[in-house]
Motif scaffolding. Sequence first.
Motif, PDB file in Angstrom:
ATOM      1  N   LEU A 125       0.838  -1.205   0.000  1.00 43.28           N
ATOM      2  CA  LEU A 125       0.000   0.000   0.000  1.00 43.28           C
ATOM      3  C   LEU A 125       0.872   1.255   0.000  1.00 43.28           C
ATOM      4  N   ILE A 126       1.900   1.277   0.836  1.00 43.33           N
ATOM      5  CA  ILE A 126       2.757   2.470   0.880  1.00 43.33           C
ATOM      6  C   ILE A 126       3.448   2.672  -0.470  1.00 43.33           C
ATOM      7  N   ARG A 127       3.861   1.577  -1.115  1.00 44.50           N
ATOM      8  CA  ARG A 127       4.516   1.734  -2.428  1.00 44.50           C
ATOM      9  C   ARG A 127       3.528   2.249  -3.479  1.00 44.50           C
ATOM     10  N   VAL A 128       2.268   1.812  -3.374  1.00 46.93           N
ATOM     11  CA  VAL A 128       1.260   2.342  -4.308  1.00 46.93           C
ATOM     12  C   VAL A 128       1.014   3.824  -4.027  1.00 46.93           C
ATOM     13  N   ASP A 146      -4.898  12.457  -9.888  1.00 47.78           N
ATOM     14  CA  ASP A 146      -4.924  11.082 -10.377  1.00 47.78           C
ATOM     15  C   ASP A 146      -3.485  10.615 -10.599  1.00 47.78           C
ATOM     16  N   PRO A 147      -3.017   9.613  -9.832  1.00 46.13           N
ATOM     17  CA  PRO A 147      -1.607   9.223  -9.975  1.00 46.13           C
ATOM     18  C   PRO A 147      -1.276   8.655 -11.354  1.00 46.13           C
ATOM     19  N   GLY A 148      -2.270   8.176 -12.080  1.00 48.44           N
ATOM     20  CA  GLY A 148      -1.992   7.722 -13.431  1.00 48.44           C
ATOM     21  C   GLY A 148      -1.566   8.885 -14.320  1.00 48.44           C
ATOM     22  N   ALA A 149      -2.274  10.018 -14.198  1.00 49.32           N
ATOM     23  CA  ALA A 149      -2.022  11.151 -15.087  1.00 49.32           C
ATOM     24  C   ALA A 149      -0.998  12.139 -14.521  1.00 49.32           C
ATOM     25  N   ASP A 150      -0.976  12.295 -13.198  1.00 52.87           N
ATOM     26  CA  ASP A 150      -0.181  13.380 -12.601  1.00 52.87           C
ATOM     27  C   ASP A 150       0.919  12.851 -11.687  1.00 52.87           C
ATOM     28  N   LEU A 209       4.547   1.802  -7.316  1.00 56.66           N
ATOM     29  CA  LEU A 209       3.801   0.695  -7.923  1.00 56.66           C
ATOM     30  C   LEU A 209       2.465   1.236  -8.408  1.00 56.66           C
ATOM     31  N   ALA A 210       2.024   0.752  -9.552  1.00 55.12           N
ATOM     32  CA  ALA A 210       0.688   1.123 -10.024  1.00 55.12           C
ATOM     33  C   ALA A 210      -0.296   0.049  -9.565  1.00 55.12           C
ATOM     34  N   PRO A 211      -1.459   0.446  -9.051  1.00 56.65           N
ATOM     35  CA  PRO A 211      -2.459  -0.565  -8.672  1.00 56.65           C
ATOM     36  C   PRO A 211      -3.021  -1.248  -9.917  1.00 56.65           C
ATOM     37  N   ASP A 212      -3.521  -2.484  -9.737  1.00 60.06           N
ATOM     38  CA  ASP A 212      -4.146  -3.203 -10.858  1.00 60.06           C
ATOM     39  C   ASP A 212      -5.638  -2.914 -10.943  1.00 60.06           C
ATOM     40  N   GLY A 213      -6.190  -2.355  -9.863  1.00 57.41           N
ATOM     41  CA  GLY A 213      -7.619  -2.058  -9.894  1.00 57.41           C
ATOM     42  C   GLY A 213      -7.975  -1.116  -8.763  1.00 57.41           C
ATOM     43  N   GLY A 214      -9.171  -0.576  -8.836  1.00 53.84           N
ATOM     44  CA  GLY A 214      -9.640   0.353  -7.816  1.00 53.84           C
ATOM     45  C   GLY A 214      -9.375   1.784  -8.219  1.00 53.84           C
ATOM     46  N   GLU A 215      -9.759   2.684  -7.329  1.00 54.05           N
ATOM     47  CA  GLU A 215      -9.593   4.105  -7.613  1.00 54.05           C
ATOM     48  C   GLU A 215      -8.713   4.748  -6.563  1.00 54.05           C
ATOM     49  N   LEU A 216      -7.842   5.631  -7.025  1.00 55.45           N
ATOM     50  CA  LEU A 216      -6.922   6.288  -6.110  1.00 55.45           C
ATOM     51  C   LEU A 216      -6.785   7.750  -6.489  1.00 55.45           C
ATOM     52  N   ARG A 217      -6.948   8.612  -5.486  1.00 59.18           N
ATOM     53  CA  ARG A 217      -6.603  10.027  -5.670  1.00 59.18           C
ATOM     54  C   ARG A 217      -5.631  10.414  -4.573  1.00 59.18           C
ATOM     55  N   LEU A 218      -4.572  11.097  -4.964  1.00 50.32           N
ATOM     56  CA  LEU A 218      -3.540  11.537  -4.033  1.00 50.32           C
ATOM     57  C   LEU A 218      -3.392  13.042  -4.182  1.00 50.32           C
ATOM     58  N   LEU A 219      -3.501  13.782  -3.088  1.00 46.08           N
ATOM     59  CA  LEU A 219      -3.387  15.239  -3.131  1.00 46.08           C
ATOM     60  C   LEU A 219      -4.347  15.817  -4.158  1.00 46.08           C
ATOM     61  N   GLY A 220      -5.514  15.205  -4.279  1.00 43.62           N
ATOM     62  CA  GLY A 220      -6.534  15.687  -5.200  1.00 43.62           C
ATOM     63  C   GLY A 220      -6.258  15.354  -6.662  1.00 43.62           C
TER      64      GLY A 220
END
Length: 222
Positions: free
Chosen positions: A42-45, A63-67, A50-61
């Motif tokens: 979890l901490i690495r994600v 999207d870790p995929g894009a930003d 590490l990129a997660p394989d599923g689910g939704e994640l927002r960090l500091l408002g």
Amino acid sequence: MIEAVGLVKTYGRSRALDGLTLTAGKGVTGLLGPNGAGKSTLIRVLATVLAPDGGELRLLGRDPGADRLEIRRRLGYLPQEPGFQRGFTVFEFVDYVAILKEMTHRRSRHDEVRRVIEEVGLTAVGGRRVRTLSGGMRRRLGIAQALLGEPELILLDEPAAGLDPEQRLSFGELIARLGQDRTVVLSTHQTEDVAALCDRVAVLKAGRCAFAGTPGELRALA
Ligand code: ADP
Ligand code: ADP
């Protein structure tokens, strides 16, 4: 600061995160759980290593995929097994991490390096080689590099492992100070650590969040 819903992370056929839901804001949140529960994953994600394989994640408002790069600039991360350069001095090691973080302006970088070394109380040993430091000093050094650039989100994987009771006390003061105006997430497998260090606790079991609340609420369940 952290909003995770239904996170999944698999290694081959093993599900390290199995639909984990968690939110965390300002203050110190502890991830508590036995070995293999998924804390490091979890901490690495959350560190976007590490990129997660599923689910939704927002960090500091965001999207870790894009930003991802923006998020990385705004977070500090202490891995479970930090790659210390043991032949460097304390100052040289933190400066080296600052260079990796692309703090290119030398004068202001050195000011920042001195600031974080001061913040963790290592100024007096700034010229000592990393290999000569005690375990407690090395923990502080790991935190110092995670503070470079004044991150809003600080992720610490097992930061209290191997500290003796006296070291734990001053270490707790440092963590509490960090949590005053930032989001700090730390992992531990020791229940005493969450009572001493954390405002909130999430208990991980087999890749899911089995409890989220205050340390007092957790104690009342036991
Ligand atoms: P914790 O930090 O709570 O001990 P981890 O996140 O390290 O938990 O591990 C969760 C699960 O994922 C465990 O079953 C572990 O064996 C597995 N795991 C962790 N890292 C890897 C990896 N790099 N490759 C394969 N399996 C892994
Ligand atoms: P690129 O192809 O742009 O180099 P990758 O997909 O190879 O990006 O990912 C680079 C690193 O960033 C890897 O460690 C990957 O796990 C991580 N990563 C990629 N996407 C995400 C995401 N959505 N959230 C968190 N980390 C991510």
